[in-house]
Structures are given as structure tokens and as C-alpha cells.
Design an enzyme around this catalytic site. Structure first.
Site, PDB file in Angstrom:
ATOM      1  CD1 TRP A 102     -40.927  -3.445  25.032  1.00 47.30           C
ATOM      2  CD2 TRP A 102     -43.035  -3.627  24.313  1.00 47.30           C
ATOM      3  NE1 TRP A 102     -41.611  -4.213  25.938  1.00 47.30           N
ATOM      4  CE2 TRP A 102     -42.900  -4.341  25.532  1.00 47.30           C
ATOM      5  CE3 TRP A 102     -44.270  -3.608  23.673  1.00 47.30           C
ATOM      6  CZ2 TRP A 102     -43.979  -5.027  26.107  1.00 47.30           C
ATOM      7  CZ3 TRP A 102     -45.344  -4.285  24.244  1.00 47.30           C
ATOM      8  CH2 TRP A 102     -45.183  -4.982  25.449  1.00 47.30           C
ATOM      9  CG  ASP A 172     -43.046   3.052  23.375  1.00 41.47           C
ATOM     10  OD1 ASP A 172     -43.253   3.529  24.509  1.00 41.47           O
ATOM     11  OD2 ASP A 172     -43.279   1.863  23.083  1.00 41.47           O
ATOM     12  CE  LYS A 196     -43.136  -0.747  31.056  1.00 40.61           C
ATOM     13  NZ  LYS A 196     -42.983  -2.202  31.074  1.00 40.61           N
TER      14      LYS A 196
END
Length: 359
Positions: A102, A172, A196
Site C-alpha cells: 500500500w 494511511d 477494516k
């Protein structure tokens, strides 16, 4: 059919209490005679939902008054571009640390808008470590410093907030926000996809210090401009109203659990229990350095990969779902976010022990 223990990395399991409340309120939200998904986003009923959501998020994360909150669409992926568009403020360089898939995607997208200095990378360890802080090469003239606090695919998590001096720190936190305590005031900007720990896919939370907004170039479309979004309460376009509502329910559930301090201890206990089972086994192995193992995503491989398919098939039969590892890594991955009860981790450990005994 009874509900399974869902170890999906995202969209992930939601608290059962939240799903039940949403079910009860599906046709009639608090006597209005309509579902939340039918409400005008400008109407008084939805505005009540939105105001409560913002208040609960500020309370849970202790967000200072000089930070703004935006609820946007496009996932964390959109923020990979929104961040340089909004935060460069006349500069042409940003610093990033690369610790997995990511952060790598964030680096690739940011490179379209500025020079990206990769201050550190753990690619040479196949993203199983975090580079030592003293080895980071940070340009003090860069506009901001970006890192991914938890790499969902590789199972690497920063154990603490990195120190980068006066430079705005951007994180992030898509896969570990609300799972552990941290000081918001250490950051310039925090962003996180909801799917999530916060709710269903479709909402991205952005928390940004107020001095960092209002600097986007006039060529940036208004929906990509944090200042424009915040000025319009994240409603430049019709927002994902039902997803906001479910996010709000998850925040209320989290408060009922005792807040982030309580849920963090629960997450520590779950992760320690599962890693202990892996480490004490002759069949399973976790490749991540113990200093930076994720509490949220626990990857593990079997000593004989030929057993993978059988492991996954039997796990499914035993009510343990979505354990297959990401295609780029292989093996297994158990995502044990806030909504995963300890009983789910216990059931997985019991299954793993029995599978090892018979294989």
C-alpha cells in the site's frame, strides 16, 4: 446457517450488534417511517446522524479543535492523489517510506504530481521489517512525510508514531485506525478507508490540521480539494449516506466497549495469543520481524504449501472464512480487526492445532 468467523482483510466483519441494529432500523429509522438510505442528506434526520458521527469520532480519537474531518469517497486510493494535490503548497518534493504494497501504491500515484523521495524501504527484506529510523533519509525541504501505519497484505505495523521533526506527518491508517491509541496532534493528516475497523466500504475518513488546507491549486477539481469538501460538510456531491450511518453505529458500539483503550487491550490479547500459537508450531510460520508484527493482519505460511488448499477447505467447513493470503504473498492471513471476537481467534487456534496434529 449460523454466522462464520470472518477473517477477511476487507471489507471485513462488522460487529454483530451493529448489524442487528441496522436490521431493526432498516425500514423505519426512529419513527420516521423511512430507511436511512431513503433520507435526504440535507434533511434534519440525516443531519442528526452526521453530527453524532462527527462528535463520536472526535471523542474517540481525542481530535483537537484545530483539525478538520472530511468523509470522502474513492477509498484510500483516491487519497494517494488528493494528498499531493492539497499538501504540496508550491513545493515539488515529498518523502515516503516504503514498507509494503500500500505504501508502494501511494508512492506510485504521488509520483505523478511531484518528486517522491523514498526515504527508506524494506523491499530488500520482502517487506517483513521496518527500516531503522536512524537510516531514513529525509529532505527537510519536502512538503510532507508519508507512511502506512499498517500494511494489510504483509502484516507489518509501526509499533509507534515515527518522529520526522516539524515536517507534516501523513499516515494511511486504513487498517488500524480505532484499534490502538495514538496522539492525533503528532500528525498533519490521517486518512483511512472505513472497510477494516470502521464500517462498510464507501467512506474514507480524512483528519487534517487546518493550516494544511486551502492550498490546492485552482486547477484542482472542487471534489478533490479538502478546503472545498470541508466548507461543504463533505457534501459537495450526495454522500454515501447509509455508509455514514453504519460508520456512526460502529463508533457508538466502540464507545460501548470502553473506547479505544479497552479495544486496544483486547487486540493485544488476540494478537499475542495467535502469534504464540504460530511460533510454537512446527507447521506454521510468520515471516515478519517480531518488532513490527501487525495486531490486525496475521499472515502465516505452512511448512508444506501443498497443504494450503486442504487447510482452507477444512477451515471453511469449520466456520473459519477468508483465511487465504493475498496472491502476492501466498499462504494464509487472519485479519483480526476490532469486530473479531476473542472466541474467533480461539476457534482458529484450536483448528490450527488439530490440523497440525493430523498432518
Amino acid at each position: 446457517m449460523s454466522r462464520i468467523y470472518n477473517f477477511s482483510a476487507g471489507p471485513s466483519a462488522l460487529p454483530e450488534a451493529v448489524l442487528l441494529q441496522a436490521q431493526q432500523e432498516m425500514l423505519d429509522w426512529r419513527g420516521t417511517g423511512m430507511s436511512v438510505m431513503e433520507m435526504s442528506h440535507r434533511g434534519k434526520h440525516f443531519m442528526t446522524i452526521a453530527e453524532t458521527l462527527y462528535q463520536d469520532l472526535r471523542e474517540l480519537l481525542a481530535i483537537p479543535d484545530h483539525y478538520k474531518i472530511a468523509l470522502l469517497q474513492g477509498g484510500a486510493t483516491a487519497q494517494f492523489s488528493f494528498i499531493p494535490l492539497n499538501l504540496l503548497n508550491g513545493k515539488n518534493k515529498a518523502c515516503y517510506v516504503n514498507t509494503g504494497a500500500w505504501s508502494g501504491k501511494a508512492i506510485k500515484d504521488a509520483s505523478r504530481y511531484c518528486q517522491v523521495q523514498v526515504s527508506a524501504s524494506s523491499e530488500d527484506s520482502r517487506f517483513t521489517t521496518i527500516p531503522e529510523r536512524e537510516r531514513w533519509d529525509i529532505d527537510p525541504d519536502a512538503a510532507y512525510f508519508h507512511y502506512t501505519s499498517n500494511e494489510t497484505i504483509h502484516g507489518v505495523e509501526f509499533p509507534e508514531t515515527p518522529e520526522v521533526g516539524d515536517m507534516p506527518l501523513v499516515a494511511d491508517m486504513s487498517s488500524n485506525i480505532l484499534s490502538r491509541q495514538f496522539d492525533v496532534s503528532r500528525f498533519g493528516l490521517i486518512y483511512a478507508g472505513a472497510q477494516k475497523n470502521m464500517g462498510p466500504a464507501g467512506v474514507t475518513v480524512v483528519i487534517v490540521r487546518d493550516d494544511l488546507i486551502g492550498h490546492a491549486d485552482s486547477s484542482v477539481p472542487p471534489v478533490f480539494d479538502y478546503q472545498q469538501q470541508i466548507n461543504n460538510d463533505s457534501m459537495l456531491n450526495t454522500p454515501a449516506t447509509y455508509n455514514w450511518y453504519l460508520l456512526g453505529l460502529v463508533l457508538q458500539w466502540l464507545k460501548q466497549q470502553g473506547g479505544i483503550a479497552a479495544i486496544e487491550q483486547r487486540n493485544i490479547d488476540k494478537a499475542e495469543k495467535l502469534y504464540r500459537a504460530v511460533d510454537q508450531s512446527a507447521l506454521y510460520r510468520n515471516p515478519v520481524d517480531k518488532s513490527c508484527r501487525s495486531r490486525m493482519n496475521v499472515p502465516f505460511v505452512l511448512a508444506d504449501s501443498a497443504l494450503d488448499k486442504e487447510f482452507l477447505a477444512l477451515a471453511e467447513k469449520n466456520g473459519l472464512g477468508a483465511l487465504k493470503g493475498h496472491r502476492s504473498v501466498g499462504g494464509m492471513r487472519a485479519s483480526i480487526y476490532n469486530a473479531m471476537p476473542e472466541s474467533g481467534v480461539d476457534a482458529l487456534i484450536e483448528f490450527m492445532a488439530e490440523f497440525e496434529r493430523t498432518h
